[in-house]
Write an enzyme that holds these catalytic residues in place. Structure first.
Site, PDB file in Angstrom:
ATOM      1  N   ARG A  52      -7.216 -16.204  41.651  1.00 27.17           N
ATOM      2  CA  ARG A  52      -6.623 -16.525  40.347  1.00 27.17           C
ATOM      3  C   ARG A  52      -6.239 -17.996  40.259  1.00 27.17           C
ATOM      4  O   ARG A  52      -6.429 -18.640  39.228  1.00 27.17           O
ATOM      5  CB  ARG A  52      -5.412 -15.620  40.092  1.00 27.17           C
ATOM      6  CG  ARG A  52      -4.901 -15.668  38.677  1.00 27.17           C
ATOM      7  CD  ARG A  52      -3.894 -14.581  38.400  1.00 27.17           C
ATOM      8  NE  ARG A  52      -2.666 -14.735  39.170  1.00 27.17           N
ATOM      9  CZ  ARG A  52      -1.644 -13.863  39.131  1.00 27.17           C
ATOM     10  NH1 ARG A  52      -1.725 -12.779  38.376  1.00 27.17           N
ATOM     11  NH2 ARG A  52      -0.574 -14.068  39.853  1.00 27.17           N
ATOM     12  N   LYS A 151      -2.827 -19.432  34.740  1.00 27.32           N
ATOM     13  CA  LYS A 151      -1.425 -19.436  35.205  1.00 27.32           C
ATOM     14  C   LYS A 151      -1.033 -20.905  35.384  1.00 27.32           C
ATOM     15  O   LYS A 151      -1.054 -21.454  36.482  1.00 27.32           O
ATOM     16  CB  LYS A 151      -1.317 -18.633  36.502  1.00 27.32           C
ATOM     17  CG  LYS A 151       0.105 -18.209  36.821  1.00 27.32           C
ATOM     18  CD  LYS A 151       0.088 -17.065  37.819  1.00 27.32           C
ATOM     19  CE  LYS A 151       1.415 -16.850  38.493  1.00 27.32           C
ATOM     20  NZ  LYS A 151       2.529 -16.549  37.616  1.00 27.32           N
ATOM     21  N   GLU A 184       3.477  -8.847  27.099  1.00 29.42           N
ATOM     22  CA  GLU A 184       4.073  -8.771  28.438  1.00 29.42           C
ATOM     23  C   GLU A 184       5.450  -9.398  28.374  1.00 29.42           C
ATOM     24  O   GLU A 184       5.885  -9.851  27.315  1.00 29.42           O
ATOM     25  CB  GLU A 184       3.191  -9.502  29.461  1.00 29.42           C
ATOM     26  CG  GLU A 184       3.006 -10.986  29.152  1.00 29.42           C
ATOM     27  CD  GLU A 184       2.007 -11.680  30.082  1.00 29.42           C
ATOM     28  OE1 GLU A 184       1.656 -11.112  31.123  1.00 29.42           O
ATOM     29  OE2 GLU A 184       1.595 -12.802  29.739  1.00 29.42           O
TER      30      GLU A 184
END
Ligand code: PXG
Length: 291
Positions: A52, A151, A184
């Site tokens: 990721r 991210k 989220e």
């Protein structure tokens, strides 16, 4: 004993662990990060976190100057040097030192930081009794904007949402997308249980595809709980039998109130309690040895 932090090829004492004010991570939030856990001497899902991290960096055309296998060694070495077998690890790759213009081409080399620290656990009471959340006005960035799959070091929407939760006197904020669909929380994915079925928002509504989320979906299927990725609205939160959040830091944490509605019985439900139990066993059973 003072902890040490990895910066660009060397370990520094915590008080001397500094990066330049000209680093574009500081000036512009230009960079990516990962939050990783180690349990009982093993790094949990290290490869997935590295995948990721490198994917996020690639999306930003950020060249990580260290290959993934070396990065894995840096993570393990950071735990070893700090004598940690249970740890919270923060990997940061920022654009590096440049000038005051935002053009990333001015930054010759990315900065790589690895911090391994003792994990500060949430109070046990939150897991036993569950927490309250609110849905907040600040929206999660859309997939057509700063894609939430990256991210990145730009967490300002999430920080605004956290401030809104603080103002409401609750522990977490549930963020929606522009359509008002549940996305989220500020650093956690969200699940609901209704009629024995586990539901969580699908990637395309704009979530960060959490590594804990994936693990919990697998664990639930193994436990015979049907799992569906489905669009959820605030109605689905308010009328759920059970609700919980997942994330590297929080693991699996029950939610018992949302927007002042009591969820289910007002106590952590049976599916949530069972998944917490299974998750805690699971993290002890696998991982990359720190060595
Ligand atoms: N959504 C967002 C927006 C996140 O930042 C998660 C979900 C959960 O993903 P993982 O892979 O951890 O299951 C995150 C996690 C922290 C902290 O210390 C965690 C995150 C970001 C910032 C701080 O609680 N990311």
């Amino acid at each position: 004993m003072e902890s040490v932090v990895f910066i660009d090829g060397a370990f520094y004492l915590k008080r001397e662990a500094k990066v330049s004010v000209f680093d574009h991570g500081f000036l512009y939030g230009d960079g990516v990060f990962e939050g990783i856990r180690a349990y009982s001497g093993r790094v949990f899902r290290l490869q997935q976190h590295l995948d990721r991290l490198y994917a996020s960096a690639k999306a930003l055309m950020l060249d990580v100057p260290i290959p993934p296998d070396e990065m894995a060694d840096i993570v393990r070495e950071s735990c070893r040097r700090n004598h940690l077998s249970d740890a919270y690890i923060r990997l940061v790759v920022s654009r590096g030192v440049g000038d005051l213009g935002l053009d990333p081409r001015k930054c010759a080399k990315a900065t790589v930081v690895c911090i391994a620290d003792a994990i500060s656990l949430y109070p046990a009471e939150l897991y036993a009794r569950g927490m309250a959340v609110v849905t907040v006005p600040t929206r999660r960035t859309g997939t057509d904007q700063l894609n939430p799959r990256i991210k990145s070091l730009n967490y300002l929407n999430n920080i605004l949402a956290k401030i809104e939760a603080n103002s409401a006197g609750v522990a977490e904020a549930v963020m929606l997308n522009a359509e008002g669909q549940v996305v989220e929380c500020t650093g956690d994915n969200i699940f609901v249980v209704r009629g024995g079925i586990l539901r969580t928002p699908p990637p395309w509504v704009g979530i960060l595809e959490g590594i804990t989320r994936e693990v919990v979906m697998d664990i639930a299927r193994d436990a015979g709980v049907p799992v569906r990725e489905e669009v959820l609205t605030r109605f689905d939160l308010w009328t759920a039998d059970e609700c919980f959040l997942t994330g590297t830091a929080a693991e699996v944490i029950p939610v018992v109130r949302c927007d002042e509605r009591v969820i289910g019985s007002g106590e952590p439900g049976p599916v949530t309690v069972e998944l917490i139990r299974r998750f805690r066993a699971f993290v002890q059973a696998e991982g990359t040895p720190i060595g």
